[in-house]
Design a protein around this motif. Structure first.
Motif, mmCIF file in Angstrom:
data_model
loop_
_atom_site.group_PDB
_atom_site.id
_atom_site.type_symbol
_atom_site.label_atom_id
_atom_site.label_comp_id
_atom_site.label_asym_id
_atom_site.label_seq_id
_atom_site.Cartn_x
_atom_site.Cartn_y
_atom_site.Cartn_z
ATOM 1 N N ASP A 1 0.264 -1.226 0.299
ATOM 2 C CA ASP A 1 0.218 -0.018 0.233
ATOM 3 C C ASP A 1 0.503 1.275 0.179
ATOM 4 N N TYR B 1 -1.757 -1.171 -4.665
ATOM 5 C CA TYR B 1 -2.597 0.337 -4.339
ATOM 6 C C TYR B 1 -2.401 1.032 -4.081
ATOM 7 N N SER C 1 -8.285 6.602 3.081
ATOM 8 C CA SER C 1 -7.437 5.832 2.450
ATOM 9 C C SER C 1 -6.599 6.677 0.892
ATOM 10 N N GLU D 1 -8.036 -5.692 9.707
ATOM 11 C CA GLU D 1 -7.492 -4.769 9.542
ATOM 12 C C GLU D 1 -9.063 -3.691 9.347
ATOM 13 N N SER D 2 -8.571 -2.360 10.085
ATOM 14 C CA SER D 2 -9.250 -1.071 9.756
ATOM 15 C C SER D 2 -9.295 -0.747 8.511
ATOM 16 N N ASP D 3 -11.178 0.164 8.374
ATOM 17 C CA ASP D 3 -11.181 0.477 6.907
ATOM 18 C C ASP D 3 -11.066 2.304 7.328
ATOM 19 N N LYS E 1 -3.368 9.123 4.964
ATOM 20 C CA LYS E 1 -4.379 8.407 5.196
ATOM 21 C C LYS E 1 -5.063 10.140 6.266
ATOM 22 N N ALA F 1 -7.039 3.430 8.917
ATOM 23 C CA ALA F 1 -6.861 2.215 7.339
ATOM 24 C C ALA F 1 -5.718 1.134 7.920
ATOM 25 N N GLY F 2 -6.134 0.053 8.128
ATOM 26 C CA GLY F 2 -4.910 -0.981 7.446
ATOM 27 C C GLY F 2 -4.257 -1.491 9.838
HETATM 28 C C1 BGC Z 1 -4.993 0.524 3.905
HETATM 29 C C2 BGC Z 1 -4.389 -0.404 3.155
HETATM 30 C C3 BGC Z 1 -4.266 -1.444 3.594
HETATM 31 C C4 BGC Z 1 -5.478 -2.286 3.421
HETATM 32 C C5 BGC Z 1 -5.443 -3.488 3.783
HETATM 33 C C6 BGC Z 1 -7.022 -0.357 2.967
HETATM 34 O O1 BGC Z 1 -7.766 0.725 3.362
HETATM 35 O O2 BGC Z 1 -5.301 2.167 3.255
HETATM 36 O O3 BGC Z 1 -3.078 0.886 3.562
HETATM 37 O O4 BGC Z 1 -3.114 -2.362 3.314
HETATM 38 O O5 BGC Z 1 -6.805 -1.318 3.901
HETATM 39 O O6 BGC Z 1 -6.453 -2.980 5.158
#
Ligand code: BGC
Length: 455
Positions: free
Chosen positions: A82, A116, A128, A391-393, A405, A435-436
């Motif tokens: 990412d 990404y 993101s 993993e958060s949105d 972010k 996020a992530g």
């Molecule tokens: C985030 C990334 C993360 C990915 C997977 C995306 O929403 O922006 O940083 O790696 O989700 O969790």
């Protein structure tokens, strides 16, 4: 004016990749055999068929440390690259090579990776946003895609099939959020007019598509985004346009993925889009809102046909992200509603418990969905876990960071919504991290509400 290295710095086919490309071109495909004896893995129609997927070691550790997590910690999922720094990794995070080496050590022969990092990333939201500004296409190509291609084409990895998920949300944003409609943003209008999403996607497809063991899957939103007539064919046309930009051709595309990091149900078991209630079509309900699809599998199948009619190869396959669309738990309906009111009927029958289908951030009540499965339906290459559960949105409030972010109010449970979710509450869980980042409470809820249940 563009800055950065000239176009000739573009990744070139070399070594084993070149040999295999020549073999492919001349029809002399070498079958199986290890890289050690100079042969390369056979090019297959569906890379998931008969393959053993890599279990992301970093994610697996997080999952296994949570209550109930052991039940899913051995599930293969995508590795997200990412940002540029994620290619190399650091003392506390594995880079691309480290993951691929771990895949070899696991004896896996399928590696799933998300590409990404487009310029002006995530133009319709803030959670993101990425590191590259809207005009930094040259850096995207030379500092992001080229180094990834160098690693993926290493002969050491020639027997690993690599499924590359190309740029979540980017092309769908050009279709619906780049001008005209109420939900449009200036950032998306910029990316449409400068063409850098299309160029970036085209460059990624062309460059990665030149590597014999890479299989490209382009992101195609989800039914609650592109399922309306007004978006459906324009989206297929946009995919075609990007896939024929910057040297790419439709043959660089193995398929498409729907529902990436989203929560749309795989199949609504208790109602279909063709149902009527008391003479009123369910399409007229507030929830369906004239969409032509009510779930991902029907959308994926239909969109696949549309893409083929746009000129994509007739053997393209779809992936569906089922990591978080299970919708089990106590709120899951157990049958069709008996109501004769169309809105009540749909609301009581649907397993997708979101407040609105446009809600996308850390959804309250969600559960893990189908475990990854190969060729589950005609035209579908696999159900996959693209967004690693837990993993958060996005963060529920502003958190300073050096990843680019932003804070998107769609992740704030107290926000009243915007045009893209019909101005409804967000349904997001409270106290979420960036996020992530790992979001323990969300992971635990996803495990609890898994469907099919985990045990
Ligand atoms: C985030 C990334 C993360 C990915 C997977 C995306 O929403 O922006 O940083 O790696 O989700 O969790």
């Amino acid at each position: 004016m563009r800055s950065g290295p000239p176009r000739s710095s573009r990744y070139r086919r070399g070594g084993l990749a070149a040999m295999a490309a020549m073999a492919l071109a001349s029809g002399l495909m070498m079958v199986s055999g290890g890289a050690a004896n100079g042969a390369v893995a056979e090019r297959v129609d569906n890379p998931y068929q008969g393959a053993t997927g890599y279990v992301n070691e970093e994610w697996s550790k997080e999952a296994a440390a949570e209550p109930g997590g052991a039940a899913v910690a051995n599930t293969p999922s995508f590795v997200w690259i990412d940002r540029i720094a994620a290619i190399e990794g650091s003392s506390d995070s594995m880079g691309l090579r480290a993951h691929l080496d771990a895949a070899l050590a696991q004896g896996a022969n399928l590696f799933q990776v998300v590409i990404y990092d487009l310029p002006g990333r995530d133009c319709a939201a803030l959670a993101s946003n990425g590191e590259l500004g809207p005009d930094e296409i040259d850096r995207y190509e030379s500092e992001y895609i080229d180094p990834i291609a160098d690693i993926l084409s290493d002969s050491k990895y020639a027997n690993i099939r690599i499924a590359a998920l190309i740029e979540p949300d980017s092309l769908p944003n050009l279709v619906t959020n780049a001008g005209g409609s109420a939900g449009s943003t200036e950032a998306c209008a910029t990316m449409k007019s400068n063409g850098n999403y299309e160029k970036g996607v085209g460059y990624a497809l062309h460059t990665l598509g030149a590597i014999p063991n890479v299989y490209n899957y382009v992101d195609a939103g989800h039914h609650g985004w592109l399922g309306w007539d007004s978006n459906f064919n324009p989206a297929a046309q946009e995919m075609k346009k990007a896939a024929t930009t910057e040297g790419a051709t439709v043959n660089d595309v193995t398929g498409f993925i729907v529902n990436t990091a989203n929560y749309s149900a795989l199949q609504e078991p208790y109602f279909k889009v063709t149902d009527s209630v008391n003479g009123t079509s369910v399409r007229q309900s507030k929830w369906v809102d004239w969409n032509n699809y009510v779930d991902e599998q029907s959308f994926a199948t239909a969109f696949r046909s549309q893409l083929v009619s746009q000129g994509f190869p007739s053997n393209i396959g779809m992936l569906i992200d089922t990591a978080r669309n299970g919708w089990g738990g106590s709120e899951r309906p157990t049958g069709k509603s008996s109501s004769t009111d169309v809105n009540t009927f749909v609301d009581e029958s649907r397993i997708d418990r979101r407040i609105h289908a446009g809600n996308w951030c850390n959804q309250e009540g969600a559960g893990i969905g189908e475990r990854p499965k190969t060729a589950p339906a005609s035209g579908v290459d696999a159900y996959v876990w693209a967004k690693p559960p837990g993993e958060s949105d996005g963060s529920s409030k502003e958190i300073p960071n050096d990843e680019g972010k932003g804070f998107d109010q769609m992740c704030d449970p107290t926000y009243g919504g915007n045009d893209r979710n019909g101005n409804n509450p967000t349904g997001a869980m409270a106290d979420s991290p960036l996020a992530g980042d790992w979001f323990s409470a969300q992971f635990q809820q996803l495990v609890q509400n898994a469907y099919p249940p985990l045990s």
